[in-house]
Design a protein around this motif. Structure first.
Motif, PDB file in Angstrom:
ATOM      1  N   ALA A 190     -45.173 -63.998 -51.640  1.00 42.45           N
ATOM      2  CA  ALA A 190     -45.140 -62.843 -52.543  1.00 42.45           C
ATOM      3  C   ALA A 190     -45.135 -63.328 -53.985  1.00 42.45           C
ATOM      4  O   ALA A 190     -44.480 -64.313 -54.321  1.00 42.45           O
ATOM      5  CB  ALA A 190     -43.907 -61.979 -52.272  1.00 42.45           C
ATOM      6  N   ILE A 214     -34.833 -57.653 -55.485  1.00 39.49           N
ATOM      7  CA  ILE A 214     -36.029 -57.614 -54.643  1.00 39.49           C
ATOM      8  C   ILE A 214     -36.439 -59.026 -54.254  1.00 39.49           C
ATOM      9  O   ILE A 214     -36.796 -59.288 -53.097  1.00 39.49           O
ATOM     10  CB  ILE A 214     -37.173 -56.888 -55.371  1.00 39.49           C
ATOM     11  CG1 ILE A 214     -36.799 -55.419 -55.616  1.00 39.49           C
ATOM     12  CG2 ILE A 214     -38.469 -56.975 -54.565  1.00 39.49           C
ATOM     13  CD1 ILE A 214     -37.788 -54.676 -56.503  1.00 39.49           C
ATOM     14  N   TYR A 274     -34.190 -60.313 -51.585  1.00 39.85           N
ATOM     15  CA  TYR A 274     -34.551 -59.680 -50.311  1.00 39.85           C
ATOM     16  C   TYR A 274     -35.774 -60.362 -49.694  1.00 39.85           C
ATOM     17  O   TYR A 274     -35.793 -60.666 -48.489  1.00 39.85           O
ATOM     18  CB  TYR A 274     -34.821 -58.187 -50.522  1.00 39.85           C
ATOM     19  CG  TYR A 274     -35.667 -57.593 -49.438  1.00 39.85           C
ATOM     20  CD1 TYR A 274     -35.107 -57.241 -48.212  1.00 39.85           C
ATOM     21  CD2 TYR A 274     -37.035 -57.419 -49.615  1.00 39.85           C
ATOM     22  CE1 TYR A 274     -35.896 -56.729 -47.195  1.00 39.85           C
ATOM     23  CE2 TYR A 274     -37.832 -56.909 -48.611  1.00 39.85           C
ATOM     24  CZ  TYR A 274     -37.261 -56.570 -47.397  1.00 39.85           C
ATOM     25  OH  TYR A 274     -38.042 -56.086 -46.400  1.00 39.85           O
ATOM     26  N   LEU A 275     -36.794 -60.610 -50.502  1.00 33.93           N
ATOM     27  CA  LEU A 275     -38.018 -61.218 -49.995  1.00 33.93           C
ATOM     28  C   LEU A 275     -37.745 -62.615 -49.439  1.00 33.93           C
ATOM     29  O   LEU A 275     -38.268 -62.983 -48.375  1.00 33.93           O
ATOM     30  CB  LEU A 275     -39.064 -61.289 -51.100  1.00 33.93           C
ATOM     31  CG  LEU A 275     -39.638 -59.936 -51.553  1.00 33.93           C
ATOM     32  CD1 LEU A 275     -40.423 -60.098 -52.847  1.00 33.93           C
ATOM     33  CD2 LEU A 275     -40.524 -59.336 -50.462  1.00 33.93           C
ATOM     34  N   GLN A 278     -36.258 -62.382 -46.158  1.00 34.92           N
ATOM     35  CA  GLN A 278     -37.215 -61.968 -45.133  1.00 34.92           C
ATOM     36  C   GLN A 278     -38.202 -63.078 -44.771  1.00 34.92           C
ATOM     37  O   GLN A 278     -39.121 -62.861 -43.998  1.00 34.92           O
ATOM     38  CB  GLN A 278     -37.977 -60.732 -45.614  1.00 34.92           C
ATOM     39  CG  GLN A 278     -37.120 -59.485 -45.739  1.00 34.92           C
ATOM     40  CD  GLN A 278     -36.516 -59.060 -44.421  1.00 34.92           C
ATOM     41  OE1 GLN A 278     -37.227 -58.851 -43.440  1.00 34.92           O
ATOM     42  NE2 GLN A 278     -35.197 -58.929 -44.381  1.00 34.92           N
ATOM     43  N   TYR A 328     -40.118 -64.962 -47.026  1.00 36.06           N
ATOM     44  CA  TYR A 328     -41.233 -65.185 -47.949  1.00 36.06           C
ATOM     45  C   TYR A 328     -40.962 -66.378 -48.850  1.00 36.06           C
ATOM     46  O   TYR A 328     -39.824 -66.632 -49.257  1.00 36.06           O
ATOM     47  CB  TYR A 328     -41.428 -63.964 -48.855  1.00 36.06           C
ATOM     48  CG  TYR A 328     -42.108 -62.788 -48.211  1.00 36.06           C
ATOM     49  CD1 TYR A 328     -43.453 -62.513 -48.449  1.00 36.06           C
ATOM     50  CD2 TYR A 328     -41.398 -61.927 -47.368  1.00 36.06           C
ATOM     51  CE1 TYR A 328     -44.079 -61.419 -47.870  1.00 36.06           C
ATOM     52  CE2 TYR A 328     -42.019 -60.837 -46.779  1.00 36.06           C
ATOM     53  CZ  TYR A 328     -43.355 -60.583 -47.036  1.00 36.06           C
ATOM     54  OH  TYR A 328     -43.966 -59.496 -46.455  1.00 36.06           O
ATOM     55  N   LEU A 385     -41.885 -67.506 -52.737  1.00 36.93           N
ATOM     56  CA  LEU A 385     -42.077 -66.656 -53.910  1.00 36.93           C
ATOM     57  C   LEU A 385     -42.728 -67.396 -55.066  1.00 36.93           C
ATOM     58  O   LEU A 385     -42.418 -68.564 -55.326  1.00 36.93           O
ATOM     59  CB  LEU A 385     -40.737 -66.117 -54.425  1.00 36.93           C
ATOM     60  CG  LEU A 385     -39.986 -65.048 -53.655  1.00 36.93           C
ATOM     61  CD1 LEU A 385     -38.803 -64.569 -54.481  1.00 36.93           C
ATOM     62  CD2 LEU A 385     -40.897 -63.892 -53.297  1.00 36.93           C
ATOM     63  N   ASP A 416     -39.111 -52.577 -48.170  1.00 40.12           N
ATOM     64  CA  ASP A 416     -39.235 -52.978 -46.768  1.00 40.12           C
ATOM     65  C   ASP A 416     -40.225 -52.081 -46.034  1.00 40.12           C
ATOM     66  O   ASP A 416     -41.082 -52.563 -45.277  1.00 40.12           O
ATOM     67  CB  ASP A 416     -37.862 -52.923 -46.094  1.00 40.12           C
ATOM     68  CG  ASP A 416     -37.901 -53.387 -44.653  1.00 40.12           C
ATOM     69  OD1 ASP A 416     -38.013 -54.602 -44.433  1.00 40.12           O
ATOM     70  OD2 ASP A 416     -37.833 -52.529 -43.748  1.00 40.12           O
ATOM     71  N   LEU A 464     -43.776 -52.829 -47.063  1.00 36.11           N
ATOM     72  CA  LEU A 464     -44.239 -54.112 -46.542  1.00 36.11           C
ATOM     73  C   LEU A 464     -44.576 -54.037 -45.055  1.00 36.11           C
ATOM     74  O   LEU A 464     -45.312 -54.887 -44.539  1.00 36.11           O
ATOM     75  CB  LEU A 464     -43.181 -55.192 -46.764  1.00 36.11           C
ATOM     76  CG  LEU A 464     -42.912 -55.593 -48.218  1.00 36.11           C
ATOM     77  CD1 LEU A 464     -41.821 -56.653 -48.273  1.00 36.11           C
ATOM     78  CD2 LEU A 464     -44.170 -56.089 -48.896  1.00 36.11           C
TER      79      LEU A 464
END
Length: 252
Positions: free
Chosen positions: A5, A17, A20-21, A24, A26, A28, A226, A229
């Motif tokens: 992301a 955010i 959070y990513l 999950q 990701y 970045l 979420d 996505l």
């Protein structure tokens, strides 16, 4: 291979955010201007999760500082899956105070940067094998979405109104492979004005200006992210998270 992301702005809402990513799974790429301490916090958090944060110091009013970043992200991670255009200046300007320079500043920081980053990231999203191949999430303002702008924030609201249109235009242009949606926010955190977080009378403001008498929860924003996505058949949509502010009256 982990998904990737790209996010602009991690000083406030974007920081949560980004966390959070990472949680999950990701990796970045973070575009920031003055929040280096937040970026360092994210790098440490990513290390604990076995993920990576690739930071870029940019000025979103100057395309030459960020136009080549999607290529660098792709070279580093081998893919781009999501772009989140979160960063945005915010400040008071009456119609009489607003200059050509003000209009250019807000337009370039909010609209031009979102367009150019979307254009560049989309090139690499289209190389992904799955469907949808990528997602773009813009962050707008509830007031321009419902057509109820508040006074004395002229160049900011003009630019946010353009962003609403950009979301829909890009949804059409990038279909059927890339989903483009927007989250339009009401009051979340005390406003940043003149470089300072204005906490005076924040509770009173939220109580009087929202139907629910409380600010938009960060957890609700993360839930909306979420959802966007994971959704596979939603594009060109603007989700309003304003704690019911649209039913009470104007902001600020």
């Amino acid at each position: 291979m982990s998904k990737v992301a790209v996010i602009t702005g991690v000083r406030r809402i974007g920081f949560y955010i980004a966390q959070y990513l990472l949680g999950q799974g990701y990796n970045l790429a973070v575009l920031y201007k003055s929040s280096k301490d937040r970026v360092e916090d994210l790098k440490l958090y990513a290390e604990r999760l076995g993920k990576k944060v690739l930071p870029f110091e940019v000025d979103l009013t100057k395309p030459e500082t960020y136009k080549e970043i999607p290529e660098k992200v792709y070279e580093t991670f081998g893919r781009i899956d999501v772009l989140l255009n979160v960063a945005s200046p915010f400040g008071r300007k009456t119609v009489w105070e607003t200059t050509e320079e003000d209009l250019r500043f807000y337009f370039s920081a909010i609209v031009e940067s979102s367009f150019l980053l979307s254009q560049k990231c989309a090139e690499y999203m289209l190389l992904n094998g799955e469907t949808p191949k990528g997602r773009i999430i813009n962050f707008g303002d509830w007031a321009t979405v419902i057509g109820n702008p508040y006074k004395n924030f002229v160049p900011y609201l003009v630019a946010k109104g353009c962003l609403d249109t950009l979301t829909k235009v890009l949804a059409v242009e990038f279909a059927p492979h890339i989903l483009v949606n927007e989250i339009a926010l009401g009051p979340v955190l005390p406003p940043m004005l003149e470089g300072k977080e204005r906490t005076e009378q924040w509770s009173k403001y939220v109580s009087e200006k929202t139907l629910l008498e409380r600010p938009v929860g960060v957890e609700d924003i993360l839930s909306a992210v979420d959802f966007l996505l994971k959704a596979k058949t939603l594009t060109g949509e603007i989700i309003i998270l304003d704690s019911g502010q649209r039913f009470v009256g104007k902001g600020y």
